[in-house]
Design an enzyme around this catalytic site. Structure first.
Site: not given
Ligand code: A3P
Length: 290
Positions: A42, A102-103, A133, A222, A225, A227, A251-253
């Site tokens: 996240k 990887t994480h 997140s 990228t 909005d 994505m 794609m939450r906030k």
């Molecule tokens: P939120 O849950 O705060 O919205 P990961 O890919 O490591 O799992 O991370 C996911 C987080 O990255 C989510 O955060 C997601 O919305 C955010 N994210 C993905 N693409 C993004 C972008 N282009 N710009 C900003 N945040 C992005």
């Protein structure tokens, strides 16, 4: 599909199926021309993947399409019960040069990555937004343990009792590793503040040059909005049984500072106190808003 059992590997919480496969994961054979995208969960992994994919495909959106999100960049330690995907299998079938994901914390990275001197892009995000997140993600995905209540989850995060272990150890471990290896260490907040500048850092690290118009195309494609609407990035190619996005979208906030909508004043003070202790002695700093 039931939520997975968990088990620790060297003090780091994993799904049982990951720990059952641990020998194979640890012995994964990296190659010198592999590129690894590493992060704590996240933290902007998918965003970085999208940028890297677009760069590698010279801004051609069509070439960035795959059958599903998991096929794009093998997630080396991620194993689901057959017939679902295993990152190791995908990686072994992939032609070189490979881009992998990887994480794993630095101390659990398969040592062949260090030995082969593969390039690594690490992306880190401030712990408060990462926690929020991760909390929402854990609520909606059936591939991870249930997060419990918000209060319980803050404690799990602080004590590292979440998948892939302690955020604190993760970001610090990779921060230390960057001085000894080919690692580009990025921050989510920097990417949000000036995505063009950060994409240019990635280009330089990958030793690539790009006309301004392609760079602008990548920037657009990228953005959060765009994505959010892209099935390759928003994980909607996965069945609801694995991710129920009606609970919370992947794609939450996409904003630094959302943590303020969740932490109470007391929780925030407690968190900061604990943070100071855990990060003491490290030169690594984070911005919790931009
Ligand atoms: P939120 O849950 O705060 O919205 P990961 O890919 O490591 O799992 O991370 C996911 C987080 O990255 C989510 O955060 C997601 O919305 C955010 N994210 C993905 N693409 C993004 C972008 N282009 N710009 C900003 N945040 C992005």
């Amino acid at each position: 599909y039931i939520q997975p059992e968990t088990r620790e590997v060297n003090g780091v919480l994993m799904t049982k199926i990951m720990s059952d496969n641990w020998d194979k994961i640890w012995n994964f054979q990296a190659k010198p021309d592999d590129l690894l995208i590493a992060s704590y969960a996240k933290s902007g992994t998918t965003w970085t993947q999208e940028i890297v994919d677009m760069i590698q495909n010279d801004g051609d959106v069509q070439k960035c399409q795959r059958a599903n999100t998991f096929d794009r960049h093998p997630f080396i330690e991620w194993t689901l019960p057959p017939p679902l995907n295993s990152g190791l299998d995908l990686a072994s079938k992939m032609p070189s040069p490979r881009t992998l994901k990887t994480h794993l914390p630095a101390q659990l990275l398969p040592p062949s990555f260090w030995k082969e001197n593969s390039k690594i892009i690490y992306v880190a995000r401030n712990p408060k937004d990462c926690l929020v997140s991760y909390y929402h993600f854990s609520r909606m995905t059936k591939m991870m343990p249930d997060p419990g209540s918000w209060e319980e989850y803050i404690e799990s995060f602080k004590t590292g009792k979440v998948l892939w272990g302690s955020w604190y150890n993760h970001v610090k471990g990779w921060w230390d590793a960057k001085d000894k290896h080919r690692i580009l260490y990025l921050f989510y907040e920097d990417m949000k503040e000036d995505p063009k500048r950060e994409i240019q850092k990635i280009l330089k690290f990958l030793e690539k040059e790009m006309p301004e118009e392609v760079l602008n195309k990548i920037l657009y494609h990228t953005s959060f909005d765009v994505m959010k609407q892209n099935p390759m990035a928003n994980y909607t190619t996965l069945p609801t049984i694995l991710m129920d996005q009606s609970i919370s979208p992947f794609m939450r906030k996409g904003m630094p500072g959302d943590w303020k909508n969740y932490f109470t004043v007391a929780q925030n003070e407690e968190f900061d106190k604990d943070y100071q202790k855990k990060m003491a002695g490290s030169t690594l700093t984070f911005r919790t808003e931009i």
